[in-house]
Scaffold this motif. Structure first.
Motif, mmCIF file in Angstrom:
data_model
loop_
_atom_site.group_PDB
_atom_site.id
_atom_site.type_symbol
_atom_site.label_atom_id
_atom_site.label_comp_id
_atom_site.label_asym_id
_atom_site.label_seq_id
_atom_site.Cartn_x
_atom_site.Cartn_y
_atom_site.Cartn_z
ATOM 1 N N GLU A 183 19.214 -2.538 -5.493
ATOM 2 C CA GLU A 183 17.996 -3.366 -5.490
ATOM 3 C C GLU A 183 16.871 -2.724 -6.290
ATOM 4 O O GLU A 183 16.230 -3.360 -7.121
ATOM 5 C CB GLU A 183 17.503 -3.577 -4.049
ATOM 6 C CG GLU A 183 18.451 -4.352 -3.149
ATOM 7 C CD GLU A 183 18.733 -5.756 -3.663
ATOM 8 O OE1 GLU A 183 17.943 -6.272 -4.462
ATOM 9 O OE2 GLU A 183 19.765 -6.318 -3.261
ATOM 10 N N TYR A 219 11.628 -5.921 -13.656
ATOM 11 C CA TYR A 219 10.162 -6.056 -13.616
ATOM 12 C C TYR A 219 9.480 -4.887 -14.324
ATOM 13 O O TYR A 219 8.429 -5.051 -14.927
ATOM 14 C CB TYR A 219 9.674 -6.153 -12.174
ATOM 15 C CG TYR A 219 10.303 -7.297 -11.424
ATOM 16 C CD1 TYR A 219 10.001 -8.612 -11.750
ATOM 17 C CD2 TYR A 219 11.230 -7.061 -10.403
ATOM 18 C CE1 TYR A 219 10.600 -9.670 -11.079
ATOM 19 C CE2 TYR A 219 11.832 -8.108 -9.730
ATOM 20 C CZ TYR A 219 11.513 -9.414 -10.070
ATOM 21 O OH TYR A 219 12.119 -10.445 -9.411
ATOM 22 N N ASN A 255 15.117 -3.853 -9.840
ATOM 23 C CA ASN A 255 13.681 -4.135 -9.948
ATOM 24 C C ASN A 255 13.052 -3.328 -11.080
ATOM 25 O O ASN A 255 12.257 -3.854 -11.858
ATOM 26 C CB ASN A 255 12.973 -3.804 -8.636
ATOM 27 C CG ASN A 255 13.168 -4.895 -7.585
ATOM 28 O OD1 ASN A 255 13.704 -5.956 -7.882
ATOM 29 N ND2 ASN A 255 12.724 -4.625 -6.374
ATOM 30 N N GLY A 302 14.779 -7.890 -2.079
ATOM 31 C CA GLY A 302 15.206 -6.577 -2.565
ATOM 32 C C GLY A 302 14.375 -5.435 -2.012
ATOM 33 O O GLY A 302 14.910 -4.493 -1.423
HETATM 34 MG MG LIG Z 1 14.581 -7.331 -6.509
#
Ligand SMILES: [Mg+2]
Ligand SMILES: Nc1ncnc2c1ncn2[C@@H]1O[C@H](COP(=O)(O)OP(=O)(O)OP(=O)(O)O)[C@@H](O)[C@H]1O
Lengths: 282, 138
Positions: free
Chosen positions: B51, B59, B55, B109
Protein backbone atom coordinates in the motif's frame (compact mmCIF):
# COMPACT_ATOMS: atom_id res chain seq x y z
CA UNK A 1 41.27 23.97 -55.82
CA UNK A 2 40.07 26.30 -53.09
CA UNK A 3 36.80 26.22 -51.29
CA UNK A 4 35.54 22.78 -52.16
CA UNK A 5 32.19 22.19 -50.52
CA UNK A 6 31.30 19.01 -48.69
CA UNK A 7 28.86 18.30 -51.45
CA UNK A 8 31.63 18.63 -54.12
CA UNK A 9 33.96 16.36 -52.23
CA UNK A 10 31.20 13.84 -51.76
CA UNK A 11 30.20 13.86 -55.40
CA UNK A 12 33.74 13.48 -56.61
CA UNK A 13 34.65 10.61 -54.31
CA UNK A 14 31.32 8.83 -54.08
CA UNK A 15 32.66 5.55 -55.52
CA UNK A 16 35.58 5.52 -53.07
CA UNK A 17 33.31 6.28 -50.15
CA UNK A 18 31.06 3.40 -51.03
CA UNK A 19 33.94 0.96 -51.50
CA UNK A 20 35.76 1.83 -48.26
CA UNK A 21 32.59 2.03 -46.20
CA UNK A 22 31.35 -1.34 -47.46
CA UNK A 23 34.66 -2.87 -46.52
CA UNK A 24 34.41 -1.38 -43.02
CA UNK A 25 30.85 -2.57 -42.61
CA UNK A 26 31.59 -6.11 -43.67
CA UNK A 27 34.54 -6.38 -41.31
CA UNK A 28 32.46 -4.94 -38.45
CA UNK A 29 29.67 -7.37 -39.32
CA UNK A 30 32.14 -10.18 -38.83
CA UNK A 31 32.24 -9.21 -35.18
CA UNK A 32 28.45 -8.75 -35.13
CA UNK A 33 28.18 -12.52 -35.53
CA UNK A 34 27.76 -12.28 -39.27
CA UNK A 35 24.01 -12.06 -39.24
CA UNK A 36 24.05 -10.12 -42.47
CA UNK A 37 25.80 -11.29 -45.58
CA UNK A 38 28.33 -8.99 -47.22
CA UNK A 39 26.01 -8.71 -50.21
CA UNK A 40 23.26 -7.39 -47.98
CA UNK A 41 25.60 -4.92 -46.31
CA UNK A 42 26.96 -3.77 -49.63
CA UNK A 43 23.41 -3.22 -50.83
CA UNK A 44 22.43 -1.29 -47.70
CA UNK A 45 25.48 0.96 -48.02
CA UNK A 46 24.71 1.66 -51.66
CA UNK A 47 21.05 2.39 -51.01
CA UNK A 48 21.92 4.68 -48.14
CA UNK A 49 24.46 6.65 -50.17
CA UNK A 50 21.97 7.00 -53.02
CA UNK A 51 19.66 8.82 -50.63
CA UNK A 52 22.37 10.55 -48.62
CA UNK A 53 24.01 12.13 -51.67
CA UNK A 54 21.08 14.34 -52.82
CA UNK A 55 20.38 15.27 -49.20
CA UNK A 56 23.97 16.47 -48.79
CA UNK A 57 23.70 18.37 -52.07
CA UNK A 58 20.72 20.25 -50.67
CA UNK A 59 23.23 21.85 -48.29
CA UNK A 60 20.83 21.49 -45.39
CA UNK A 61 23.38 19.83 -43.17
CA UNK A 62 22.37 21.24 -39.83
CA UNK A 63 18.75 20.09 -39.74
CA UNK A 64 17.81 16.53 -40.55
CA UNK A 65 14.13 17.07 -39.78
CA UNK A 66 13.42 18.82 -43.07
CA UNK A 67 11.96 17.29 -46.22
CA UNK A 68 15.45 17.02 -47.79
CA UNK A 69 16.23 14.30 -45.27
CA UNK A 70 12.88 12.56 -45.36
CA UNK A 71 14.06 9.59 -47.38
CA UNK A 72 17.26 9.21 -45.42
CA UNK A 73 15.29 9.17 -42.19
CA UNK A 74 12.82 6.64 -43.58
CA UNK A 75 15.67 4.42 -44.72
CA UNK A 76 17.26 4.47 -41.27
CA UNK A 77 13.94 3.72 -39.60
CA UNK A 78 13.44 0.73 -41.84
CA UNK A 79 17.00 -0.44 -41.23
CA UNK A 80 16.55 -0.16 -37.45
CA UNK A 81 13.32 -2.10 -37.56
CA UNK A 82 14.91 -4.94 -39.52
CA UNK A 83 17.84 -5.03 -37.16
CA UNK A 84 15.66 -5.19 -34.06
CA UNK A 85 13.83 -8.14 -35.56
CA UNK A 86 17.12 -9.78 -36.52
CA UNK A 87 18.31 -9.49 -32.92
CA UNK A 88 20.95 -6.77 -33.31
CA UNK A 89 21.84 -4.61 -30.31
CA UNK A 90 21.34 -0.84 -30.51
CA UNK A 91 25.15 -0.34 -30.59
CA UNK A 92 25.51 -2.65 -33.55
CA UNK A 93 22.68 -0.87 -35.29
CA UNK A 94 24.08 2.62 -34.69
CA UNK A 95 27.46 1.46 -35.98
CA UNK A 96 25.99 1.51 -39.46
CA UNK A 97 26.04 5.32 -39.37
CA UNK A 98 28.98 5.85 -37.07
CA UNK A 99 31.30 3.74 -39.21
CA UNK A 100 30.73 6.26 -41.99
CA UNK A 101 32.49 8.95 -39.93
CA UNK A 102 36.00 7.63 -40.37
CA UNK A 103 35.44 7.14 -44.10
CA UNK A 104 34.08 10.62 -44.70
CA UNK A 105 36.69 12.30 -42.51
CA UNK A 106 39.48 10.68 -44.53
CA UNK A 107 37.90 11.78 -47.80
CA UNK A 108 37.29 15.32 -46.54
CA UNK A 109 40.91 15.48 -45.41
CA UNK A 110 42.11 14.39 -48.84
CA UNK A 111 39.90 16.93 -50.53
CA UNK A 112 40.70 19.88 -48.29
CA UNK A 113 44.04 20.31 -50.10
CA UNK A 114 45.80 21.40 -46.94
CA UNK A 115 43.31 24.10 -46.02
CA UNK A 116 43.14 23.44 -42.27
CA UNK A 117 40.35 25.91 -41.57
CA UNK A 118 38.13 24.43 -44.22
CA UNK A 119 38.94 20.91 -43.10
CA UNK A 120 38.03 21.65 -39.47
CA UNK A 121 34.83 23.29 -40.59
CA UNK A 122 33.85 20.32 -42.76
CA UNK A 123 34.77 17.82 -40.06
CA UNK A 124 32.58 19.62 -37.59
CA UNK A 125 29.60 19.85 -39.92
CA UNK A 126 29.87 16.20 -40.89
CA UNK A 127 30.35 15.17 -37.28
CA UNK A 128 27.19 16.94 -36.16
CA UNK A 129 25.24 15.57 -39.10
CA UNK A 130 26.28 11.96 -38.56
CA UNK A 131 25.62 12.22 -34.82
CA UNK A 132 22.09 13.35 -35.57
CA UNK A 133 21.53 10.54 -38.03
CA UNK A 134 23.02 8.07 -35.55
CA UNK A 135 20.71 9.32 -32.84
CA UNK A 136 17.74 9.04 -35.15
CA UNK A 137 18.75 5.44 -35.83
CA UNK A 138 19.01 4.62 -32.13
CA UNK A 139 15.65 6.26 -31.42
CA UNK A 140 13.97 4.26 -34.17
CA UNK A 141 15.64 1.15 -32.84
CA UNK A 142 14.29 1.80 -29.35
CA UNK A 143 10.80 2.56 -30.60
CA UNK A 144 10.61 -0.73 -32.49
CA UNK A 145 12.08 -2.59 -29.56
CA UNK A 146 9.42 -1.20 -27.22
CA UNK A 147 6.73 -2.22 -29.66
CA UNK A 148 8.10 -5.75 -29.73
CA UNK A 149 8.29 -5.93 -25.94
CA UNK A 150 4.76 -4.57 -25.51
CA UNK A 151 3.44 -7.13 -27.91
CA UNK A 152 5.25 -9.94 -26.14
CA UNK A 153 3.93 -8.77 -22.77
CA UNK A 154 0.43 -8.73 -24.13
CA UNK A 155 0.82 -12.25 -25.44
CA UNK A 156 2.15 -13.31 -22.06
CA UNK A 157 -0.84 -11.77 -20.32
CA UNK A 158 -3.24 -13.74 -22.40
CA UNK A 159 -1.33 -16.95 -21.92
CA UNK A 160 -1.22 -16.66 -18.16
CA UNK A 161 -4.96 -16.31 -17.65
CA UNK A 162 -6.77 -19.42 -18.78
CA UNK A 163 -10.47 -19.72 -18.11
CA UNK A 164 -11.36 -23.35 -17.47
CA UNK A 165 -14.72 -25.02 -17.55
CA UNK A 166 -15.17 -27.16 -14.43
CA UNK A 167 -18.69 -28.29 -15.06
CA UNK A 168 -21.66 -27.41 -17.18
CA UNK A 169 -22.42 -23.84 -16.20
CA UNK A 170 -19.37 -23.48 -13.93
CA UNK A 171 -16.19 -21.70 -14.97
CA UNK A 172 -12.98 -21.26 -12.99
CA UNK A 173 -10.35 -18.62 -13.37
CA UNK A 174 -7.09 -19.47 -11.61
CA UNK A 175 -5.14 -16.24 -11.12
CA UNK A 176 -1.42 -16.53 -10.65
CA UNK A 177 1.15 -13.91 -9.76
CA UNK A 178 0.86 -10.16 -9.54
CA UNK A 179 -2.45 -8.64 -10.48
CA UNK A 180 -1.53 -5.35 -12.04
CA UNK A 181 -4.13 -3.27 -13.84
CA UNK A 182 -3.20 -4.43 -17.32
CA UNK A 183 -3.44 -8.07 -16.41
CA UNK A 184 -6.69 -7.77 -14.54
CA UNK A 185 -8.22 -6.05 -17.52
CA UNK A 186 -7.31 -8.98 -19.76
CA UNK A 187 -8.47 -11.49 -17.16
CA UNK A 188 -11.79 -9.77 -16.74
CA UNK A 189 -12.44 -9.53 -20.46
CA UNK A 190 -11.64 -13.17 -21.14
CA UNK A 191 -13.78 -14.31 -18.22
CA UNK A 192 -16.79 -12.25 -19.29
CA UNK A 193 -16.42 -13.47 -22.84
CA UNK A 194 -16.25 -17.11 -21.76
CA UNK A 195 -19.31 -16.65 -19.54
CA UNK A 196 -21.28 -15.58 -22.59
CA UNK A 197 -19.86 -18.27 -24.87
CA UNK A 198 -20.48 -21.13 -22.47
CA UNK A 199 -23.70 -19.74 -21.00
CA UNK A 200 -22.32 -20.30 -17.53
CA UNK A 201 -24.06 -19.12 -14.37
CA UNK A 202 -21.24 -19.42 -11.85
CA UNK A 203 -17.64 -18.23 -11.99
CA UNK A 204 -15.02 -19.21 -9.46
CA UNK A 205 -12.08 -16.84 -9.23
CA UNK A 206 -9.23 -18.68 -7.57
CA UNK A 207 -6.58 -16.49 -5.97
CA UNK A 208 -4.44 -19.27 -4.46
CA UNK A 209 -1.58 -18.14 -6.71
CA UNK A 210 -1.83 -14.46 -5.78
CA UNK A 211 0.70 -13.80 -3.01
CA UNK A 212 -0.58 -10.42 -1.83
CA UNK A 213 -4.13 -9.13 -1.76
CA UNK A 214 -3.92 -5.39 -1.22
CA UNK A 215 -6.48 -2.67 -1.92
CA UNK A 216 -5.61 -2.59 -5.62
CA UNK A 217 -6.16 -6.33 -6.05
CA UNK A 218 -9.32 -6.10 -3.93
CA UNK A 219 -10.63 -3.30 -6.11
CA UNK A 220 -9.98 -5.35 -9.24
CA UNK A 221 -11.80 -8.32 -7.73
CA UNK A 222 -14.78 -6.16 -6.75
CA UNK A 223 -15.00 -4.72 -10.26
CA UNK A 224 -14.89 -8.19 -11.81
CA UNK A 225 -17.56 -9.48 -9.46
CA UNK A 226 -19.77 -6.47 -10.17
CA UNK A 227 -19.47 -7.00 -13.92
CA UNK A 228 -20.27 -10.70 -13.54
CA UNK A 229 -23.37 -9.90 -11.53
CA UNK A 230 -24.53 -7.44 -14.14
CA UNK A 231 -24.37 -10.29 -16.61
CA UNK A 232 -26.53 -12.41 -14.34
CA UNK A 233 -23.71 -14.69 -13.22
CA UNK A 234 -22.79 -15.59 -9.68
CA UNK A 235 -19.27 -15.46 -8.31
CA UNK A 236 -17.24 -17.29 -5.70
CA UNK A 237 -13.70 -16.31 -4.75
CA UNK A 238 -11.56 -19.24 -3.67
CA UNK A 239 -8.01 -19.50 -2.40
CA UNK A 240 -8.65 -17.04 0.41
CA UNK A 241 -6.14 -18.41 2.91
CA UNK A 242 -6.60 -17.54 6.61
CA UNK A 243 -3.78 -14.95 6.58
CA UNK A 244 -5.29 -13.29 3.49
CA UNK A 245 -8.74 -13.24 5.06
CA UNK A 246 -7.33 -11.54 8.17
CA UNK A 247 -5.44 -8.97 6.15
CA UNK A 248 -8.50 -8.12 4.06
CA UNK A 249 -10.45 -7.51 7.26
CA UNK A 250 -7.71 -5.23 8.68
CA UNK A 251 -7.57 -3.29 5.45
CA UNK A 252 -11.28 -2.68 5.85
CA UNK A 253 -12.16 -4.04 2.43
CA UNK A 254 -15.81 -4.97 1.94
CA UNK A 255 -16.08 -7.69 -0.67
CA UNK A 256 -19.72 -6.76 -1.32
CA UNK A 257 -21.22 -9.98 -0.09
CA UNK A 258 -19.11 -12.20 -2.33
CA UNK A 259 -18.84 -15.73 -1.06
CA UNK A 260 -15.26 -16.71 -0.36
CA UNK A 261 -13.79 -20.15 0.16
CA UNK A 262 -10.39 -21.32 1.39
CA UNK A 263 -9.78 -23.59 -1.59
CA UNK A 264 -11.03 -24.46 -5.04
CA UNK A 265 -12.53 -27.81 -3.98
CA UNK A 266 -14.81 -26.13 -1.46
CA UNK A 267 -15.77 -23.53 -4.01
CA UNK A 268 -16.64 -26.20 -6.58
CA UNK A 269 -18.72 -28.12 -4.02
CA UNK A 270 -20.68 -24.95 -3.30
CA UNK A 271 -21.10 -24.13 -6.98
CA UNK A 272 -22.43 -27.60 -7.69
CA UNK A 273 -24.84 -27.34 -4.80
CA UNK A 274 -26.10 -23.99 -6.06
CA UNK A 275 -26.60 -25.53 -9.49
CA UNK A 276 -28.67 -28.28 -7.95
CA UNK A 277 -26.17 -31.03 -8.64
CA UNK A 278 -25.73 -33.63 -5.91
CA UNK A 279 -23.38 -36.57 -5.60
CA UNK A 280 -23.84 -39.72 -3.63
CA UNK A 281 -21.29 -42.33 -2.65
CA UNK A 282 -21.91 -45.77 -4.10
CA UNK B 1 13.29 3.57 19.47
CA UNK B 2 13.82 2.67 23.11
CA UNK B 3 17.34 2.72 24.55
CA UNK B 4 17.40 -1.05 24.21
CA UNK B 5 16.67 -1.10 20.52
CA UNK B 6 19.60 -1.73 18.21
CA UNK B 7 19.86 -1.75 14.48
CA UNK B 8 20.79 -5.13 13.05
CA UNK B 9 20.85 -4.39 9.33
CA UNK B 10 19.30 -2.02 6.83
CA UNK B 11 18.96 -1.26 3.15
CA UNK B 12 17.30 0.92 0.57
CA UNK B 13 15.27 0.21 -2.56
CA UNK B 14 13.99 2.56 -5.25
CA UNK B 15 10.25 2.96 -5.85
CA UNK B 16 10.11 4.28 -9.37
CA UNK B 17 8.05 1.71 -11.26
CA UNK B 18 5.34 -0.92 -10.74
CA UNK B 19 8.11 -3.48 -10.96
CA UNK B 20 9.86 -1.83 -7.97
CA UNK B 21 6.70 -2.36 -5.92
CA UNK B 22 6.80 -6.07 -6.71
CA UNK B 23 10.50 -6.20 -5.77
CA UNK B 24 9.79 -4.23 -2.60
CA UNK B 25 7.10 -6.70 -1.57
CA UNK B 26 9.43 -9.61 -2.25
CA UNK B 27 12.20 -8.04 -0.16
CA UNK B 28 9.86 -7.35 2.76
CA UNK B 29 8.55 -10.90 2.57
CA UNK B 30 12.07 -12.32 2.63
CA UNK B 31 13.14 -10.09 5.54
CA UNK B 32 10.08 -10.95 7.62
CA UNK B 33 10.66 -14.64 6.94
CA UNK B 34 14.29 -14.31 8.03
CA UNK B 35 13.10 -12.71 11.27
CA UNK B 36 10.85 -15.69 11.86
CA UNK B 37 7.57 -13.77 11.53
CA UNK B 38 4.46 -15.95 11.46
CA UNK B 39 2.64 -16.32 8.14
CA UNK B 40 -0.04 -13.89 9.31
CA UNK B 41 2.53 -11.30 10.41
CA UNK B 42 4.44 -11.70 7.15
CA UNK B 43 1.27 -11.15 5.16
CA UNK B 44 0.36 -8.08 7.21
CA UNK B 45 3.67 -6.27 6.81
CA UNK B 46 3.97 -7.21 3.12
CA UNK B 47 0.46 -5.91 2.44
CA UNK B 48 1.14 -2.67 4.34
CA UNK B 49 4.35 -2.27 2.33
CA UNK B 50 2.46 -2.78 -0.91
CA UNK B 51 0.00 0.00 0.00
CA UNK B 52 2.61 2.52 1.08
CA UNK B 53 4.93 1.78 -1.83
CA UNK B 54 2.12 2.28 -4.31
CA UNK B 55 1.08 5.55 -2.66
CA UNK B 56 4.68 6.79 -2.88
CA UNK B 57 4.74 5.85 -6.56
CA UNK B 58 1.30 7.09 -7.60
CA UNK B 59 0.84 10.20 -5.47
CA UNK B 60 4.46 10.95 -4.55
CA UNK B 61 5.77 10.46 -8.09
CA UNK B 62 8.23 7.81 -6.91
CA UNK B 63 10.47 7.54 -3.90
CA UNK B 64 12.46 5.08 -1.84
CA UNK B 65 11.87 2.29 0.64
CA UNK B 66 14.30 2.04 3.54
CA UNK B 67 14.16 -1.17 5.57
CA UNK B 68 15.68 -1.78 8.99
CA UNK B 69 15.87 -4.96 11.01
CA UNK B 70 15.66 -4.06 14.70
CA UNK B 71 16.61 -5.98 17.82
CA UNK B 72 15.12 -5.10 21.17
CA UNK B 73 16.08 -7.64 23.79
CA UNK B 74 14.57 -10.84 22.55
CA UNK B 75 12.15 -8.96 20.28
CA UNK B 76 12.81 -8.67 16.59
CA UNK B 77 11.22 -6.08 14.40
CA UNK B 78 11.07 -4.82 10.88
CA UNK B 79 10.83 -1.09 10.27
CA UNK B 80 9.97 0.27 6.85
CA UNK B 81 10.19 3.90 5.78
CA UNK B 82 8.56 5.11 2.57
CA UNK B 83 9.82 8.47 1.44
CA UNK B 84 8.90 10.62 -1.51
CA UNK B 85 9.38 14.20 -2.55
CA UNK B 86 5.96 14.59 -4.07
CA UNK B 87 3.18 17.12 -3.39
CA UNK B 88 2.61 16.04 0.20
CA UNK B 89 -0.74 15.47 1.92
CA UNK B 90 -2.67 18.66 2.77
CA UNK B 91 -5.04 17.05 5.26
CA UNK B 92 -3.65 14.06 7.15
CA UNK B 93 -6.83 13.31 9.02
CA UNK B 94 -8.81 13.17 5.81
CA UNK B 95 -6.18 11.01 4.10
CA UNK B 96 -6.38 8.57 7.03
CA UNK B 97 -10.16 8.35 6.82
CA UNK B 98 -11.43 4.97 5.66
CA UNK B 99 -12.79 5.28 2.15
CA UNK B 100 -11.40 8.72 1.33
CA UNK B 101 -9.46 8.89 -1.90
CA UNK B 102 -8.36 11.79 -4.06
CA UNK B 103 -8.02 9.40 -6.98
CA UNK B 104 -9.82 6.25 -7.98
CA UNK B 105 -8.77 3.92 -5.18
CA UNK B 106 -10.77 2.42 -2.34
CA UNK B 107 -9.26 4.96 0.03
CA UNK B 108 -8.16 2.21 2.39
CA UNK B 109 -4.42 1.98 1.79
CA UNK B 110 -3.16 4.40 4.44
CA UNK B 111 -5.73 3.63 7.12
CA UNK B 112 -5.51 -0.10 6.36
CA UNK B 113 -1.72 -0.09 6.55
CA UNK B 114 -1.96 1.60 9.96
CA UNK B 115 -4.11 -1.26 11.22
CA UNK B 116 -1.69 -3.87 9.86
CA UNK B 117 1.36 -2.73 11.85
CA UNK B 118 2.34 -2.08 15.48
CA UNK B 119 3.77 1.41 14.99
CA UNK B 120 2.75 3.94 12.38
CA UNK B 121 4.12 7.43 11.78
CA UNK B 122 3.04 9.78 9.03
CA UNK B 123 4.88 13.01 8.22
CA UNK B 124 3.97 15.13 5.29
CA UNK B 125 4.61 18.69 4.17
CA UNK B 126 2.76 20.22 1.27
CA UNK B 127 5.14 20.83 -1.61
CA UNK B 128 7.93 18.87 0.05
CA UNK B 129 6.93 15.26 0.31
CA UNK B 130 5.68 12.46 2.48
CA UNK B 131 7.33 10.00 4.81
CA UNK B 132 5.56 7.03 6.34
CA UNK B 133 7.34 4.80 8.84
CA UNK B 134 5.83 1.52 9.99
CA UNK B 135 7.16 -1.13 12.35
CA UNK B 136 5.99 -4.63 12.98
CA UNK B 137 7.40 -6.59 15.93
CA UNK B 138 7.58 -10.32 16.16
MG1 LIG C 1 -3.27 3.88 -1.62
N1 LIG D 1 2.70 9.60 -0.61
C1 LIG D 1 1.62 10.39 -0.80
N2 LIG D 1 1.77 11.63 -1.33
C2 LIG D 1 0.67 12.42 -1.54
N3 LIG D 1 -0.59 12.06 -1.24
C3 LIG D 1 -0.80 10.84 -0.71
C4 LIG D 1 0.29 9.94 -0.46
N4 LIG D 1 -0.22 8.82 0.09
C5 LIG D 1 -1.55 9.00 0.16
N5 LIG D 1 -1.91 10.20 -0.30
C6 LIG D 1 -3.28 10.78 -0.36
O1 LIG D 1 -4.06 10.13 0.60
C7 LIG D 1 -5.22 9.54 -0.01
C8 LIG D 1 -5.60 8.28 0.70
O2 LIG D 1 -4.58 7.28 0.51
P1 LIG D 1 -4.98 5.75 0.57
O3 LIG D 1 -3.80 4.94 0.28
O4 LIG D 1 -5.67 5.51 1.88
O5 LIG D 1 -6.11 5.61 -0.53
P2 LIG D 1 -5.93 5.52 -2.12
O6 LIG D 1 -4.50 5.32 -2.48
O7 LIG D 1 -6.62 6.66 -2.72
O8 LIG D 1 -6.73 4.18 -2.47
P3 LIG D 1 -6.27 2.68 -2.12
O9 LIG D 1 -7.35 2.15 -1.23
O10 LIG D 1 -6.21 1.96 -3.40
O11 LIG D 1 -4.96 2.76 -1.42
C9 LIG D 1 -4.86 9.35 -1.44
O12 LIG D 1 -5.99 9.32 -2.29
C10 LIG D 1 -3.95 10.57 -1.68
O13 LIG D 1 -4.72 11.71 -1.96
Amino acid sequence: MKNTTISDAFGKRRADIQAIWTKQLTSAAGSAKGRLSSTELEQQARQFLELFHPAVQSNQLDDINGSEWLEVRAFLEDLSRRRVLAGFSSDETALFIFSLKRVLFDILKDESAGDAMQMADHFWQMNVLLDKLGLHTVKSYQRTREEVINRQQHELLELSTPVVKLWDGILALPMIGTLDSARTQVVMESLLQKIVETESQIAIIDITGVPTVDTLVAQHLIKTVTALRLMGADCIISGVRPQIAQTIVHLGVDLHGVTTKANLADALALALKRSGIAFTKK
Amino acid sequence: MTAMTTLHSSGELPLKTERDIVLGRQTVRRLSQEQGFSLVDQTKIVTAASELARNALIYGGGGVLIWEVLLDGIKRGLRLTFKDEGPGIPNLELALTDGWTSGHGLGLGLSGARRLVNEFELDSAVGQGTRVTVTRWK
